[in-house]
Write a protein that holds these residues in place. Structure first.
Motif, short mmCIF file in Angstrom:
data_model
loop_
_atom_site.label_atom_id
_atom_site.label_comp_id
_atom_site.label_asym_id
_atom_site.label_seq_id
_atom_site.Cartn_x
_atom_site.Cartn_y
_atom_site.Cartn_z
N LYS A 157 0.84 -1.34 0.07
CA LYS A 157 0.03 -0.05 0.11
C LYS A 157 0.63 1.28 0.22
CE LYS A 157 -4.78 -0.50 1.35
NZ LYS A 157 -4.90 -1.74 2.02
N SER A 158 1.53 1.33 0.87
CA SER A 158 2.18 2.65 1.15
C SER A 158 4.09 2.28 1.28
CB SER A 158 1.91 3.48 2.28
OG SER A 158 2.77 4.76 2.51
N VAL A 159 4.70 2.92 0.71
CA VAL A 159 6.30 2.45 1.03
C VAL A 159 7.22 3.79 0.90
CG1 VAL A 159 8.15 1.23 -0.01
CG2 VAL A 159 5.86 0.39 -0.46
N GLU A 160 7.88 3.63 2.09
CA GLU A 160 8.87 4.79 1.93
C GLU A 160 9.78 4.99 0.87
OE1 GLU A 160 12.21 6.77 3.08
OE2 GLU A 160 12.54 5.00 3.70
N SER A 161 10.10 6.13 0.45
CA SER A 161 10.70 6.29 -0.90
C SER A 161 12.28 5.75 -1.12
CB SER A 161 10.68 7.59 -1.41
OG SER A 161 11.63 8.18 -0.79
N ARG A 162 12.88 6.04 0.02
CA ARG A 162 14.12 5.53 0.16
C ARG A 162 14.38 3.79 0.06
NH1 ARG A 162 17.57 8.17 3.84
NH2 ARG A 162 15.76 9.92 3.78
N SER A 163 13.29 3.27 0.85
CA SER A 163 13.46 1.91 0.96
C SER A 163 12.84 1.37 -0.65
CB SER A 163 12.38 1.26 1.93
OG SER A 163 12.28 1.94 2.98
N LEU A 164 11.97 2.15 -1.24
CA LEU A 164 11.76 1.54 -2.54
C LEU A 164 12.86 1.70 -3.64
CD1 LEU A 164 8.81 1.04 -4.12
CD2 LEU A 164 9.30 3.08 -5.00
N MET A 165 13.46 2.73 -3.37
CA MET A 165 14.99 2.89 -4.33
C MET A 165 15.72 1.86 -4.02
SD MET A 165 14.67 7.10 -3.81
CE MET A 165 16.59 7.29 -4.29
N GLU A 166 15.73 1.66 -2.74
CA GLU A 166 16.79 0.43 -2.58
C GLU A 166 16.26 -0.94 -3.10
OE1 GLU A 166 18.71 1.98 1.41
OE2 GLU A 166 17.92 -0.40 1.48
N ILE A 167 15.13 -1.32 -2.79
CA ILE A 167 14.74 -2.56 -3.13
C ILE A 167 14.60 -2.67 -4.79
CG2 ILE A 167 12.54 -4.06 -3.11
CD1 ILE A 167 11.99 -2.48 -0.50
N LEU A 168 14.26 -1.80 -5.51
CA LEU A 168 13.89 -2.01 -6.95
C LEU A 168 15.12 -1.50 -7.65
CD1 LEU A 168 10.06 -1.11 -7.19
CD2 LEU A 168 11.23 -3.22 -6.87
N GLY A 169 15.85 -0.69 -6.94
CA GLY A 169 17.19 -0.13 -7.69
C GLY A 169 16.93 0.89 -8.69
N VAL A 170 15.94 1.79 -8.20
CA VAL A 170 15.25 2.99 -9.06
C VAL A 170 15.72 4.19 -8.43
CG1 VAL A 170 13.39 1.61 -9.75
CG2 VAL A 170 13.34 2.97 -7.99
N SER A 171 15.86 5.15 -9.29
CA SER A 171 16.29 6.55 -9.05
C SER A 171 15.20 7.49 -8.52
CB SER A 171 17.02 7.04 -10.09
OG SER A 171 16.37 7.41 -11.20
N ASN A 172 15.77 8.57 -7.98
CA ASN A 172 14.43 9.48 -7.55
C ASN A 172 13.94 9.97 -8.81
OD1 ASN A 172 13.36 10.68 -5.73
ND2 ASN A 172 14.69 12.25 -5.13
N GLN A 173 14.70 10.29 -9.85
CA GLN A 173 14.39 10.62 -10.87
C GLN A 173 12.95 9.96 -11.72
OE1 GLN A 173 15.01 13.79 -11.89
NE2 GLN A 173 13.62 13.50 -13.11
N THR A 174 13.24 8.51 -11.57
CA THR A 174 12.18 7.71 -12.17
C THR A 174 10.76 7.73 -11.34
OG1 THR A 174 14.01 6.37 -12.35
CG2 THR A 174 11.81 5.26 -12.74
N ILE A 175 11.13 8.01 -9.82
CA ILE A 175 9.63 8.07 -9.02
C ILE A 175 9.19 9.40 -9.55
CG2 ILE A 175 9.27 8.39 -6.81
CD1 ILE A 175 11.38 6.65 -6.05
N LYS A 176 9.89 10.49 -9.51
CA LYS A 176 9.44 11.67 -9.80
C LYS A 176 8.50 11.75 -11.35
CE LYS A 176 10.80 16.53 -9.63
NZ LYS A 176 10.17 17.12 -10.96
N SER A 177 9.00 11.16 -12.16
CA SER A 177 8.26 11.25 -13.53
C SER A 177 6.84 10.59 -13.31
CB SER A 177 9.11 10.49 -14.42
OG SER A 177 9.07 9.03 -14.49
N LEU A 178 6.80 9.40 -12.31
CA LEU A 178 5.51 8.77 -12.28
C LEU A 178 4.50 9.96 -11.19
CD1 LEU A 178 6.59 5.20 -11.22
CD2 LEU A 178 5.31 6.10 -13.39
N VAL A 179 5.31 10.64 -10.38
CA VAL A 179 4.50 11.54 -9.79
C VAL A 179 3.94 12.73 -10.63
CG1 VAL A 179 4.55 13.05 -7.84
CG2 VAL A 179 5.95 11.28 -7.59
N ASP A 180 4.86 13.36 -11.58
CA ASP A 180 4.50 14.28 -12.56
C ASP A 180 3.20 13.63 -13.28
OD1 ASP A 180 6.05 15.71 -11.37
OD2 ASP A 180 7.96 15.30 -12.89
N LYS A 181 3.24 12.25 -13.65
CA LYS A 181 2.23 11.88 -14.26
C LYS A 181 0.93 11.76 -13.64
CE LYS A 181 4.96 9.73 -17.86
NZ LYS A 181 6.52 9.78 -17.63
N ASP A 182 1.13 11.83 -12.42
CA ASP A 182 -0.15 11.80 -11.33
C ASP A 182 -0.50 10.53 -11.26
OD1 ASP A 182 -1.89 13.01 -9.64
OD2 ASP A 182 -3.52 12.87 -10.85
#
Ligand code: ADP
Ligand code: ZN
Ligand code: ZN
Length: 770
Positions: free
Chosen positions: A176-201
C-alpha cells in the motif's frame, strides 16, 4: 492584556519574571505555557520566553505602561508547557534554589531553538529570527488509483513507461504505502524515475514524521506469567487506591527476584485500561535491556525509551510521540519525568535507592521528591520499588508517610544465594597476602571447571589505588585536584579519577628523591591480570569506566558475557544493577571495606545495598548461586545483616545512628561549597558567610546551632579551584527560613559580601560530601 514571562538565557542575577503586553488578536490565542518571541533590551533583540501568567492590569510593582513592550509573536500552536509544568517549575526553583530557567530547562524539549540574527537593511540594523525545529520527514509513496484505472489512464494518455516504472507500479500495487528510500533500494530505481510517475499523477507522495527510535538489543519471547499470591495482593492494594483523592506513595520492598517487574507491568496495564499513561523510571538504561525487552514484548510499540544517551533528534522524537499520544508507556532515566505526558496515571521508580535519582547537575533535584510532588498535585499513583530501599524512605514508610508493601520471597521459589564471609585479617595471619583469598580462588576454579560463570566485584577501577613512595610515604597526587592518582598499568600512567588528568609515574620521589616508588592497593585491572596469569585458560572480561567509555561498549561486553563467551567477569559498581545472567553461579566481592570506609554518612547504607544487589546476580537461573564476601570488618553491622539478607535489622541499627547524629531523614542538610582560584580568598569568603549567618541569627535572637564549618572539603581542590564548605542543618530554623536566608546572603547581597570570582554552590541533601 498583560503576560508574565520567564525569559530564556537570562543570567542568575536577573532571575525574575518580566511583564509584556499583547496585541488584541494575540489575546484570544495566548495560553499559559505558550512559547513566545519578545523584543528585549535596547536593541530589541528577539528572545524566547514562556507565559506563566495572564492578567488584565498592571500592579504598583510593575514597570510603567509607557515602558512596557508588546511581544512579537506566539511561536507554537499548542502551548509547550502545561499549567502543571509551570507549577512544578515554580516549585523546583524554590525547593532547589535554582533559577526559573534552570527549572524550565528540564521541560524544554530538545531540538527547538529560537535563533536571532542581526542584519543590515537600508542602513538600519534589524533583527530577524527563526525557530529551529529538528524534525525529520520521510516520503511515503502510494498509487493514486487502482491498477486497472492506472492501466486505462496510461492507455488513454499514451504514456510510455520504462520497465523500472512498471516495476514501481507493480510493487506499489502489492504494498500500500512504501517509504521512498526503501523503494529505491529494493527496486534499484532512481529518484528521477519516481518523480516522473509523480508528475504523471500516477503515484502520490505523503510526508510523514519519522521517529528515530532506539532499538533494544535483547528480545524476549512473551511469556504470560500468572502472578503469585503475594504479587496479586500487592497489585490489588495499589489498584484499590488508584482513584482515591488523597493517596500515599507506595514503597514496594521486594527481595531481588521477587517479581517486582511483573507487578510493575500489571499496574501499567491497569493504568492503560483506565486510559492513563505510565512512566517507569530506572537508574540506567544500558543496564536494563532485559526489562525494556520484557515491557516492549508485552505492550508493543506504545513503549518509548528515554535517556541521556539518545541523540537530540531521538529525544525530540520521543517527546513528540508522547505529546501525540503514540507513546503511552515510557521507560526512562530521571529526566523522563519531565516529558509532556497527556494524562499520566502512574509513576514507577525502580531501584528507588539508587543514587542516580539525585541529579548532579543544576537543578540538583531529587527525582523522588519531584515525583512525590507530582503525585500529590496531579493525583498520580506513585510506586517506588527496591530490594534495599533507602533508609530515609523506609523510615517514611515506617511512619505512615508511605504505604509499605512487601514481597518477601523469590517468585521462582529459588533460595537467595548463600553469602560466605572471608575474614581477610585471618587470611593474612595464615600467610596469604594475595587480594584473593583461598576460599574465593577455589570457588572460582570450581565454578569455571563446572562450565559455569563467575562475577568478581570490586569498587575501584585501575590497577592499584595509589602510587606511593615506600621510603617516606609520599603519595603522588593530581596537581589540580589534590586527590591521589590511580595507577593504570595498561597505560603505565597515573590517572586522576576526578578531572581525568593523567601523568607519567615519576621514577623518583618528589619529596625525598628515593627511587623506591611502588603501587599500593588494588583495582579491577590487577584482579584481571592475576586471573589471566594464574589461569590462562580462563576467559575474562572487564567492565569499568576504562573499558566502557565509548558508546555501545558496555552493551557489547554484557552481551558477550550473556552468550557465555567469557568465564569470569570482573567489574565495578555497574555490575550491581539489574543484570540477569542465567549461568552465573558465583559472585565474589573482593573488598567490602572500600565502601564502608568512604567519608559519607550513607556509606553503611551503601555497603548494605551493594552487597545485597551484587549478591543478587548469583543463581538467577536454574543453578544454585554462591557468594563469597571478603572483608576486614567481619563484625560490622552492615556486613552482618547483609549476609543474612536482614534488611529490617540493618534498618533498625542504622536509623539509630542517623537519629543520634541528626542525619537524614531527621534533618535536612544544606551544603554550600565555596570555590575559587585563590586559597585564602576562598577561605575568607566561606568565613564571611558564616559570620553573616551568625550576625543575622543573633539579630533575631535565634540560637546559632546546626552550622558546621567552614571546613576544607575532603577534596580540597578540583580543577585548580580550591574548595571550602559549610553545612547547615535545619535544627533551629526550618527549611524555608534557611532558604530565604541563603537567598538573601548569596544572591541579593552577593556583591556586598563576597568577592566576585567566588563561586557558591548550594545543594539540599546532597549526594556526596566530598
Ligand atoms: P524483580 O524485579 O523483583 O527482581 P522479576 O520480576 O525480574 O523480579 O522476576 C524474577 C524472575 O521471576 C523472572 O524470571 C520472572 O519471570 C519470574 N517471575 C516473576 N513473577 C513470577 C510468577 N508469578 N510466577 C513465575 N515466575 C515469576
Ligand atoms: Zn619519598
Ligand atoms: Zn585531577
Amino acid at each position: 492584556m498583560y503576560i508574565d514571562l520567564i525569559l530564556r538565557n537570562m543570567s542568575r542575577f536577573a532571575d525574575m519574571l518580566f511583564t509584556y503586553r499583547l496585541s488584541s488578536d494575540q489575546e484570544d490565542k495566548i495560553k499559559i505555557g505558550h512559547r513566545v518571541s519578545i523584543p528585549f533590551g535596547r536593541s530589541n533583540k528577539p528572545i524566547e520566553a514562556f507565559v506563566v501568567a495572564k492578567r488584565d492590569s498592571l500592579g504598583p510593582g510593575d514597570i510603567g505602561e509607557d515602558k512596557i513592550k508588546e511581544i512579537f509573536e506566539i511561536l507554537d500552536v499548542e502551548p509547550m508547557l502545561s499549567q502543571e509544568n509551570i507549577r512544578l517549575i515554580m516549585w523546583i526553583r524554590n525547593r532547589y534554589m535554582c533559577t526559573y530557567m534552570d527549572a524550565l530547562n528540564l521541560f524544554y524539549p530538545k531540538g527547538y531553538r529560537l535563533e536571532a540574527k542581526k542584519i543590515e537593511k537600508d542602513g538600519q540594523v534589524v533583527w530577524t529570527y527563526k525557530d529551529k525545529k529538528n524534525e525529520k520527514k520521510l516520503s511515503y509513496l502510494s498509487l493514486r488509483y487502482d491498477l486497472d484505472t492506472i492501466d486505462r489512464i496510461v492507455g488513454e494518455k499514451r504514456y510510455r513507461l520504462g520497465p523500472k516504472q512498471v516495476d514501481i507500479i507493480k510493487f506499489l500495487g502489492l504494498n500500500k504505502s512504501v517509504e521512498s528510500r526503501s523503494l529505491m533500494e529494493i527496486l534499484g530505481v532512481s529518484n528521477q524515475t519516481i518523480k516522473s510517475l509523480v508528475d504523471k499523477d500516477l503515484i502520490e507522495v505523503k510526508e510523514e514524521n519519522y521517529y528515530r527510535r532506539s532499538e533494544a538489543r535483547f528480545r524476549s519471547p512473551v511469556k504470560k506469567i500468572s502472578l503469585n499470591k503475594d504479587q496479586v495482593q500487592v497489585v490489588d492494594q495499589i489498584k484499590e487506591g488508584f482513584f482515591l483523592d488523597e493517596k500515599k506513595p507506595y514503597l514496594l520492598h521486594g527481595v531481588t527476584g521477587s517479581g517486582k517487574t511483573e507487578v510493575y507491568m500489571e499496574l501499567i496495564e491497569y493504568s492503560l485500561n483506565q486510559g492513563l499513561d505510565s512512566i517507569l523510571l530506572v537508574p540506567e538504561i544500558a543496564l536494563t535491556p532485559q526489562m525494556i525487552a520484557r515491557v516492549k514484548a508485552r505492550f508493543g510499540d506504545i513503549v518509548g525509551v528515554f535517556h541521556s544517551g539518545l541523540s537530540e533528534g531521538q529525544k525530540h522524537d520521543v517527546y513528540r510521540e508522547i505529546k501525540n499520544g503514540n507513546i503511552r508507556v515510557t521507560i526512562g532515566t530521571r529526566s523522563a519525568l519531565f516529558l509532556p505526558f497527556r494524562s499520566l496515571g502512574l509513576i514507577i521508580i525502580d531501584e528507588e535507592h539508587d543514587m542516580s535519582y539525585h541529579s548532579e547537575m543544576t537543578p540538583k533535584y531529587s527525582t523522588i521528591e519531584v515525583a512525590r510532588y507530582m503525585s500529590l498535585r496531579q493525583n498520580i499513583c506513585l510506586v517506588m520499588g527496591s530490594a534495599t530501599p533507602s533508609v530515609a524512605d523506609y523510615y517514611r514508610a515506617d511512619h505512615g508517610e508511605y504505604s509499605l508493601l512487601e514481597l518477601n520471597n523469590r517468585a521462582n521459589e529459588r533460595a537467595m544465594p548463600q553469602i560466605e564471609i572471608v575474614d581477610m585479617k585471618a587470611e593474612i595471619n595464615r600467610g596469604n597476602r594475595s587480594e584473593i583469598s583461598r576460599v574465593l580462588e577455589d570457588e572460582i576454579v570450581r565454578t569455571v571447571n563446572a562450565g559455569n560463570q563467575a562475577i568478581l566485584f570490586l569498587n575501584r577501577r585501575g590497577y592499584a589505588s595509589s602510587v606511593t613512595c615506600r621510603e617516606c610515604g609520599h603519595v603522588i597526587k593530581c596537581k589540580r585536584c589534590d586527590i591521589s592518582l590511580t595507577y593504570h598499568k595498561f597505560k603505565n600512567k597515573g590517572l586522576c579519577h576526578y578531572c581525568g588528568h593523567e601523568e607519567d609515574i615519576p621514577s623518583m620521589c618528589p619529596e625525598c628523591s628515593s627511587t623506591n616508588i611502588g603501587v599500593l592497593g588494588l583495582g579491577t585491572e590487577k584482579i584481571e591480570e592475576y586471573i589471566n596469569k594464574k589461569y590462562p585458560s580462563f576467559r575474562t572480561l572487564r567492565i569499568d569506566k576504562d573499558t566502557t567509555s565509548k558508546k555501545g561498549q558496555l552493551e557489547a561486553i554484557l552481551d558477550d558475557f550473556n552468550r557465555q563467551e567469557a568465564d569470569v567477569l570482573i567489574g565495578t559498581q555497574i555490575l550491581s544493577k539489574g543484570h540477569d545472567f542465567e549461568n552465573v553461579t558465583l559472585v565474589g566481592i573482593i573488598s567490602a571495606d572500600m565502601m564502608l570506609n568512604y567519608p559519607d554518612f550513607r556509606s553503611f547504607e551503601q555497603t548494605y545495598q551493594l552487597i545485597t544487589q551484587v549478591a543478587g546476580r548469583a543463581g538467577r537461573g536454574q543453578k544454585r548461586g554462591h557468594v563469597v564476601l571478603q572483608t576486614y570488618n567481619v563484625d560490622h553491622f552492615a556486613i552482618r545483616h547483609a549476609v543474612n539478607y536482614d534488611y529490617k535489622s540493618f534498618y533498625k541499627d542504622e536509623i539509630r545512628l542517623r537519629r543520634a547524629f541528626g542525619y537524614e531523614p531527621f534533618n535536612n542538610m544544606f551544603r554550600l561549597v565555596f570555590s575559587g582560584n585563590n586559597y585564602n580568598i576562598v577561605k575568607n569568603n566561606a568565613t564571611k558567610f558564616i559570620e553573616t549567618v551568625r550576625y543575622l541569627l543573633e539579630a533575631r535572637s535565634i540560637e546559632v546551632k546546626g552550622i558546621l564549618g567552614p571546613n576544607e572539603c575532603s577534596i580540597n581542590k578540583i580543577n585548580d579551584r580550591y574548595r571550602w564548605q559549610v553545612i547547615i542543618k535545619d535544627e533551629v530554623m526550618d527549611v524555608k527560613e534557611i532558604k530565604s536566608m541563603l537567598r538573601y546572603i548569596c544572591i541579593s547581597k552577593f556583591d556586598q559580601i563576597f568577592d566576585k570570582d567566588i563561586n557558591i554552590n548550594i545543594e539540599i541533601n546532597p549526594n556526596s560530601f566530598i
